[in-house]
Design a protein around this motif. Structure first.
Motif, PDB file in Angstrom:
ATOM      1  N   TRP A   1       0.857  -1.185   0.000  1.00  0.00           N
ATOM      2  CA  TRP A   1       0.000   0.000   0.000  1.00  0.00           C
ATOM      3  C   TRP A   1       0.898   1.241   0.000  1.00  0.00           C
ATOM      4  O   TRP A   1       1.736   1.390   0.914  1.00  0.00           O
ATOM      5  CB  TRP A   1      -0.872   0.037   1.249  1.00  0.00           C
ATOM      6  N   PRO A   2       0.769   2.146  -0.970  1.00  0.00           N
ATOM      7  CA  PRO A   2       1.531   3.395  -0.881  1.00  0.00           C
ATOM      8  C   PRO A   2       1.209   4.128   0.419  1.00  0.00           C
ATOM      9  O   PRO A   2       0.033   4.307   0.765  1.00  0.00           O
ATOM     10  CB  PRO A   2       1.049   4.189  -2.108  1.00  0.00           C
TER      11      PRO A   2
ATOM     12  N   GLU B   1       1.386   7.164   1.137  1.00  0.00           N
ATOM     13  CA  GLU B   1       0.630   8.385   0.874  1.00  0.00           C
ATOM     14  C   GLU B   1      -0.874   8.121   0.856  1.00  0.00           C
ATOM     15  O   GLU B   1      -1.666   8.928   1.355  1.00  0.00           O
ATOM     16  CB  GLU B   1       1.077   8.994  -0.460  1.00  0.00           C
ATOM     17  N   ARG B   2      -1.263   6.981   0.320  1.00  0.00           N
ATOM     18  CA  ARG B   2      -2.688   6.642   0.282  1.00  0.00           C
ATOM     19  C   ARG B   2      -3.222   6.386   1.685  1.00  0.00           C
ATOM     20  O   ARG B   2      -4.343   6.788   2.032  1.00  0.00           O
ATOM     21  CB  ARG B   2      -2.887   5.398  -0.595  1.00  0.00           C
ATOM     22  N   VAL B   3      -2.436   5.733   2.524  1.00  0.00           N
ATOM     23  CA  VAL B   3      -2.857   5.463   3.900  1.00  0.00           C
ATOM     24  C   VAL B   3      -2.959   6.770   4.679  1.00  0.00           C
ATOM     25  O   VAL B   3      -3.876   6.964   5.483  1.00  0.00           O
ATOM     26  CB  VAL B   3      -1.881   4.482   4.585  1.00  0.00           C
TER      27      VAL B   3
ATOM     28  N   VAL C   1      -3.692   9.768   3.544  1.00  0.00           N
ATOM     29  CA  VAL C   1      -4.899  10.493   3.132  1.00  0.00           C
ATOM     30  C   VAL C   1      -6.144   9.869   3.750  1.00  0.00           C
ATOM     31  O   VAL C   1      -7.044  10.569   4.239  1.00  0.00           O
ATOM     32  CB  VAL C   1      -5.007  10.527   1.595  1.00  0.00           C
ATOM     33  N   ALA C   2      -6.198   8.528   3.762  1.00  0.00           N
ATOM     34  CA  ALA C   2      -7.387   7.841   4.283  1.00  0.00           C
ATOM     35  C   ALA C   2      -7.445   7.859   5.804  1.00  0.00           C
ATOM     36  O   ALA C   2      -8.525   7.844   6.389  1.00  0.00           O
ATOM     37  CB  ALA C   2      -7.418   6.404   3.769  1.00  0.00           C
TER      38      ALA C   2
ATOM     39  N   LEU D   1      -7.519   2.368   6.494  1.00  0.00           N
ATOM     40  CA  LEU D   1      -7.961   1.583   5.337  1.00  0.00           C
ATOM     41  C   LEU D   1      -8.154   0.137   5.779  1.00  0.00           C
ATOM     42  O   LEU D   1      -7.344  -0.394   6.543  1.00  0.00           O
ATOM     43  CB  LEU D   1      -6.901   1.602   4.227  1.00  0.00           C
TER      44      LEU D   1
ATOM     45  N   LEU E   1      -3.549   0.107  -4.959  1.00  0.00           N
ATOM     46  CA  LEU E   1      -3.670   1.498  -5.367  1.00  0.00           C
ATOM     47  C   LEU E   1      -5.066   2.062  -5.129  1.00  0.00           C
ATOM     48  O   LEU E   1      -5.267   3.276  -5.293  1.00  0.00           O
ATOM     49  CB  LEU E   1      -3.298   1.643  -6.838  1.00  0.00           C
ATOM     50  N   GLY E   2      -6.011   1.206  -4.781  1.00  0.00           N
ATOM     51  CA  GLY E   2      -7.361   1.678  -4.509  1.00  0.00           C
ATOM     52  C   GLY E   2      -8.187   1.860  -5.773  1.00  0.00           C
ATOM     53  O   GLY E   2      -7.752   1.536  -6.876  1.00  0.00           O
TER      54      GLY E   2
END
Length: 325
Positions: free
Chosen positions: A249-250, A252-254, A256-257, A260, A323-324
């Motif tokens: 999981w990037p 950065e994505r975690v 922002v969320a 997850l 990547l979602g």
């Protein structure tokens, strides 16, 4: 041991990354006479010298531990590797020491552990040192593969890929250590959660503990001494990812969320942990936060680490990028 300024190392990298010479295998054999080179799971042409010789980066054995309440040197945001083992006081090993030593051979109750950190890949991992009824101790070989530290065990002088916990050359080639559900978190978070815990004391070596010899590394365009492919999907080579098994999981994505839950895994991010590879003073690095990784169904901590994206791609080329939508 002398370390060159990291900016100079980056400038020299194109010259250090010349293709391995035909005689390199003979050189490895001469330097490692006790290693069984008839057993290997890799192409030896992938091996590069990282600069320091064998044990030039000295591993720490049986470190002194002190009570959390007695530790006054660590900044709140400083990263520490932590492990909570049933029936034992929770323990923390500061990155300020691991960045200079890379391996700590320690004991947590009845379990011998190897606490490892490769700064070039950001792979912080703790392994059970027992395998096949035998306990192993580890040193730093001075060699790299895909920019990742190659450890060696002192019992058979086999080589081990730190990012996998797997033997790659020698008697132990193909064997794999058990990775433990450790975390990399801030000293402040660990101290508040475990006021009765233990933390590794400062080693008795002449090192600039608390300073970062890799200033600005995790903002660089390219990894050091890496000749492999860039990560897919336009992900920056030195972007952090959260690896759980064969998935990444990037980070950065975690971030922002915040939280997850996917593929049976829950990832939760909180601010407050400094990057060890940013500022001159480790405790003043930019905030990259901490991630907790648990099983969605049970809340149990899961084995994971936070490598740079290039390292995940190099060691898990068929891995799944989360990547979602």
């Amino acid at each position: 041991m002398i370390r060159f300024p990291f900016a100079l190392c980056l400038a020299l990298a194109p010259f250090l990354m010349a293709p391995p010479a035909a005689g390199d295998e003979a050189r490895w054999r001469a330097l490692w006479p006790a290693t069984d080179f008839s057993q290997t799971t890799i192409d030896l042409d992938e091996i590069l010298s990282g600069g320091p010789p064998k044990d030039g980066i000295p591993a720490i054995d049986a470190p002194q531990m002190i009570a959390v309440a007695d530790e006054t040197r660590l900044a709140e945001a400083e990263p520490v590797m932590t492990l909570v083992h049933p029936g034992e006081a929770p323990r923390a090993w500061p990155i300020r020491y691991l960045i200079w030593h890379e391996i700590v051979n320690d004991q947590v109750g009845d379990m011998p552990v190897a606490v490892t950190f490769c700064p070039l890949c950001n792979t912080g991992m703790i392994f059970d040192r027992r395998l096949g009824g035998r306990t192993y101790s580890f040193g730093v070989s001075g060699l790299l593969r895909h920019s990742d530290m190659i450890m060696y065990d002192r019992e058979t002088e086999s080589w081990w890929q730190q990012a996998l916990g797997e033997g790659i050359v020698g008697q132990m080639a193909g064997r794999r250590l058990t990775q433990l559900p450790a975390r990399m978190e801030s000293w402040g978070d660990f101290r508040r959660a475990h006021p009765d815990g233990l933390v590794m004391d400062e080693p008795d070596w002449s090192r600039a503990y608390g300073s970062n010899p890799y200033v600005g590394y995790d903002s660089a365009a390219r990894p050091f001494l890496y000749t492999g492919e860039d990560p897919p999907h336009g992900i920056a080579s030195l972007a952090r990812v959260v690896r759980v098994g064969n998935r990444a999981w990037p980070l950065e994505r975690v971030v922002v969320a915040g939280t997850l839950t996917e593929a049976g895994v829950t990832l939760s991010w909180t601010a407050g942990q400094a990057s060890a590879l940013d500022a001159v003073s480790i405790g003043e690095g930019r905030d990259v936060g901490s991630v907790r990784v648990t099983a969605a169904a049970t809340g149990r901590d899961l084995v994971h680490d936070l490598p740079f994206a290039f390292a995940f791609h190099a060691f898990h080329p068929d891995g799944e990028w989360m990547l979602g939508p």
